[in-house]
Design a protein around this motif. Sequence first.
Motif, PDB file in Angstrom:
ATOM      1  N   LEU A  21      70.778   8.378  31.280  1.00 37.88           N
ATOM      2  CA  LEU A  21      71.153   8.215  29.873  1.00 37.88           C
ATOM      3  C   LEU A  21      70.854   6.794  29.394  1.00 37.88           C
ATOM      4  CD1 LEU A  21      74.479  10.240  29.631  1.00 37.88           C
ATOM      5  CD2 LEU A  21      72.162  10.942  28.984  1.00 37.88           C
ATOM      6  N   SER A  22      70.609   5.881  30.336  1.00 36.91           N
ATOM      7  CA  SER A  22      70.048   4.569  29.962  1.00 36.91           C
ATOM      8  C   SER A  22      68.882   4.282  30.904  1.00 36.91           C
ATOM      9  CB  SER A  22      71.108   3.457  29.959  1.00 36.91           C
ATOM     10  OG  SER A  22      71.728   3.291  31.218  1.00 36.91           O
ATOM     11  N   ASP A  23      69.021   3.361  31.845  1.00 39.07           N
ATOM     12  CA  ASP A  23      67.878   3.022  32.695  1.00 39.07           C
ATOM     13  C   ASP A  23      68.087   3.397  34.160  1.00 39.07           C
ATOM     14  OD1 ASP A  23      69.815   1.128  33.192  1.00 39.07           O
ATOM     15  OD2 ASP A  23      68.447  -0.566  33.236  1.00 39.07           O
ATOM     16  N   GLY A  24      69.037   4.299  34.436  1.00 41.23           N
ATOM     17  CA  GLY A  24      69.226   4.782  35.795  1.00 41.23           C
ATOM     18  C   GLY A  24      68.272   5.924  36.119  1.00 41.23           C
ATOM     19  N   GLU A  25      68.277   6.360  37.383  1.00 41.57           N
ATOM     20  CA  GLU A  25      67.352   7.396  37.839  1.00 41.57           C
ATOM     21  C   GLU A  25      67.980   8.778  37.978  1.00 41.57           C
ATOM     22  OE1 GLU A  25      65.480   6.158  41.458  1.00 41.57           O
ATOM     23  OE2 GLU A  25      64.772   4.254  40.620  1.00 41.57           O
ATOM     24  N   LEU A  26      69.296   8.872  37.944  1.00 44.17           N
ATOM     25  CA  LEU A  26      69.968  10.128  38.243  1.00 44.17           C
ATOM     26  C   LEU A  26      70.648  10.738  37.026  1.00 44.17           C
ATOM     27  CD1 LEU A  26      71.766   9.069  41.548  1.00 44.17           C
ATOM     28  CD2 LEU A  26      69.634  10.367  41.341  1.00 44.17           C
ATOM     29  N   LEU A  27      70.700  12.071  37.013  1.00 37.86           N
ATOM     30  CA  LEU A  27      71.593  12.748  36.093  1.00 37.86           C
ATOM     31  C   LEU A  27      73.022  12.312  36.404  1.00 37.86           C
ATOM     32  CD1 LEU A  27      70.324  16.427  35.992  1.00 37.86           C
ATOM     33  CD2 LEU A  27      70.692  14.978  33.996  1.00 37.86           C
ATOM     34  N   PRO A  28      73.889  12.255  35.408  1.00 38.18           N
ATOM     35  CA  PRO A  28      75.271  11.855  35.684  1.00 38.18           C
ATOM     36  C   PRO A  28      75.943  12.681  36.775  1.00 38.18           C
ATOM     37  CG  PRO A  28      74.878  11.790  33.332  1.00 38.18           C
ATOM     38  CD  PRO A  28      73.647  12.396  33.950  1.00 38.18           C
ATOM     39  N   THR A  29      75.752  13.998  36.763  1.00 40.14           N
ATOM     40  CA  THR A  29      76.417  14.835  37.762  1.00 40.14           C
ATOM     41  C   THR A  29      75.868  14.573  39.159  1.00 40.14           C
ATOM     42  OG1 THR A  29      76.839  16.549  36.106  1.00 40.14           O
ATOM     43  CG2 THR A  29      77.006  17.197  38.411  1.00 40.14           C
ATOM     44  N   GLU A  30      74.581  14.266  39.279  1.00 42.44           N
ATOM     45  CA  GLU A  30      74.049  13.937  40.597  1.00 42.44           C
ATOM     46  C   GLU A  30      74.631  12.625  41.100  1.00 42.44           C
ATOM     47  OE1 GLU A  30      69.926  13.353  43.152  1.00 42.44           O
ATOM     48  OE2 GLU A  30      69.802  13.747  40.993  1.00 42.44           O
ATOM     49  N   TYR A  59      83.797   8.045  47.608  1.00 44.78           N
ATOM     50  CA  TYR A  59      84.410   7.384  46.448  1.00 44.78           C
ATOM     51  C   TYR A  59      85.493   8.267  45.843  1.00 44.78           C
ATOM     52  CZ  TYR A  59      81.022   3.613  46.396  1.00 44.78           C
ATOM     53  OH  TYR A  59      80.281   2.505  46.741  1.00 44.78           O
ATOM     54  N   GLU A  60      86.555   7.628  45.401  1.00 46.48           N
ATOM     55  CA  GLU A  60      87.630   8.333  44.703  1.00 46.48           C
ATOM     56  C   GLU A  60      87.522   8.175  43.196  1.00 46.48           C
ATOM     57  OE1 GLU A  60      91.195   6.719  46.296  1.00 46.48           O
ATOM     58  OE2 GLU A  60      90.937   7.642  48.271  1.00 46.48           O
ATOM     59  N   THR A  61      86.988   7.029  42.759  1.00 50.36           N
ATOM     60  CA  THR A  61      86.912   6.715  41.336  1.00 50.36           C
ATOM     61  C   THR A  61      85.537   6.158  41.019  1.00 50.36           C
ATOM     62  OG1 THR A  61      89.271   6.162  41.306  1.00 50.36           O
ATOM     63  CG2 THR A  61      87.934   5.391  39.444  1.00 50.36           C
ATOM     64  N   LEU A  62      84.922   6.686  39.973  1.00 48.41           N
ATOM     65  CA  LEU A  62      83.600   6.224  39.565  1.00 48.41           C
ATOM     66  C   LEU A  62      83.561   6.099  38.050  1.00 48.41           C
ATOM     67  CD1 LEU A  62      80.592   5.753  40.661  1.00 48.41           C
ATOM     68  CD2 LEU A  62      80.147   8.041  39.735  1.00 48.41           C
ATOM     69  N   ALA A  63      83.085   4.968  37.578  1.00 48.56           N
ATOM     70  CA  ALA A  63      82.851   4.788  36.146  1.00 48.56           C
ATOM     71  C   ALA A  63      81.353   4.837  35.885  1.00 48.56           C
ATOM     72  CB  ALA A  63      83.418   3.461  35.665  1.00 48.56           C
ATOM     73  N   ILE A  64      80.946   5.653  34.955  1.00 49.19           N
ATOM     74  CA  ILE A  64      79.560   5.660  34.489  1.00 49.19           C
ATOM     75  C   ILE A  64      79.519   4.788  33.243  1.00 49.19           C
ATOM     76  CG2 ILE A  64      77.701   7.039  33.513  1.00 49.19           C
ATOM     77  CD1 ILE A  64      78.529   9.325  35.322  1.00 49.19           C
ATOM     78  N   THR A  65      78.738   3.715  33.321  1.00 52.21           N
ATOM     79  CA  THR A  65      78.749   2.695  32.267  1.00 52.21           C
ATOM     80  C   THR A  65      77.316   2.399  31.825  1.00 52.21           C
ATOM     81  OG1 THR A  65      78.772   0.996  33.996  1.00 52.21           O
ATOM     82  CG2 THR A  65      80.904   1.635  33.055  1.00 52.21           C
ATOM     83  N   ASP A  66      76.707   3.363  31.191  1.00 51.61           N
ATOM     84  CA  ASP A  66      75.329   3.155  30.753  1.00 51.61           C
ATOM     85  C   ASP A  66      75.244   2.084  29.667  1.00 51.61           C
ATOM     86  OD1 ASP A  66      73.367   4.832  32.183  1.00 51.61           O
ATOM     87  OD2 ASP A  66      74.697   6.466  31.602  1.00 51.61           O
ATOM     88  N   HIS A  67      74.063   1.480  29.577  1.00 54.86           N
ATOM     89  CA  HIS A  67      73.847   0.384  28.631  1.00 54.86           C
ATOM     90  C   HIS A  67      74.071   0.861  27.205  1.00 54.86           C
ATOM     91  CE1 HIS A  67      72.332  -2.234  31.744  1.00 54.86           C
ATOM     92  NE2 HIS A  67      71.496  -1.286  32.143  1.00 54.86           N
ATOM     93  N   ALA A  68      74.827   0.077  26.446  1.00 48.53           N
ATOM     94  CA  ALA A  68      75.216   0.505  25.103  1.00 48.53           C
ATOM     95  C   ALA A  68      75.076  -0.609  24.088  1.00 48.53           C
ATOM     96  CB  ALA A  68      76.663   0.999  25.110  1.00 48.53           C
ATOM     97  N   ASP A  69      74.758  -0.188  22.867  1.00 46.22           N
ATOM     98  CA  ASP A  69      74.818  -1.065  21.698  1.00 46.22           C
ATOM     99  C   ASP A  69      75.206  -0.186  20.517  1.00 46.22           C
ATOM    100  OD1 ASP A  69      72.509   0.321  20.967  1.00 46.22           O
ATOM    101  OD2 ASP A  69      71.176  -1.414  21.108  1.00 46.22           O
ATOM    102  N   ALA A  70      74.977  -0.653  19.308  1.00 50.17           N
ATOM    103  CA  ALA A  70      75.399   0.111  18.137  1.00 50.17           C
ATOM    104  C   ALA A  70      74.701   1.461  18.032  1.00 50.17           C
ATOM    105  CB  ALA A  70      75.141  -0.699  16.871  1.00 50.17           C
TER     106      ALA A  70
END
Length: 214
Positions: free
Chosen positions: A10-19, A29-40
Amino acid sequence: MYDLHTHTLLSDGELLPTELVRRAAVLGYETLAITDHADASNLRHLVEAGESLRESARCYGLTLLVGVELTHVPPSQIPAFARDAKRFGADVVVVHGETTMEPVAPGTNRAACACEYVDVLGHPGLIAAEDARAAAEHGVALEITSRGGHNRTNGHVVRVAREAGCRLVVDSDTHAPSDLMSAEARRAVALGAGLTETESREVLSLDIKRLLQK
């Protein structure tokens, strides 16, 4: 284990979020934050996309935190964008700090550290002591990162954080499958940054829910 800084396609990563979620779950891992690059241009979209993934993460036994990484946003706009991200439903707001690897605008660290809506300052580079003190005051965690290049200043971040009394987190800034760390790799990054064994255990086993409570 936790990771509060990861990216998907969804930004510059290689994987689908679910993968990404699945791979993190397999590693323990017990906890994961997906933090794609964001602006306005994409802030609301990223938060909404993250919300749609919570059930998939639960199926894999992992708590998904919806997040964004405000990236190369003008410092004057960081407070408003961070507030909007929280208003849209983000659990975690990371700000792309003043890494020595990229032309991040001066003042980014200061704006992030003084913002009540920011949770983590990612790869903060040669952060100033006064900014670290602001982070301690506002509950902003400074990041120790395993990301190549960005990790050059981990030792400085640890030293300044100790002096200021602010919180630390260990994150991967994952972009590719190989970036996700094992438990032993996380420990190595923490110790390599200059944390003691006791400090490493504390940082690596943080209560993330408590960490995110302002």
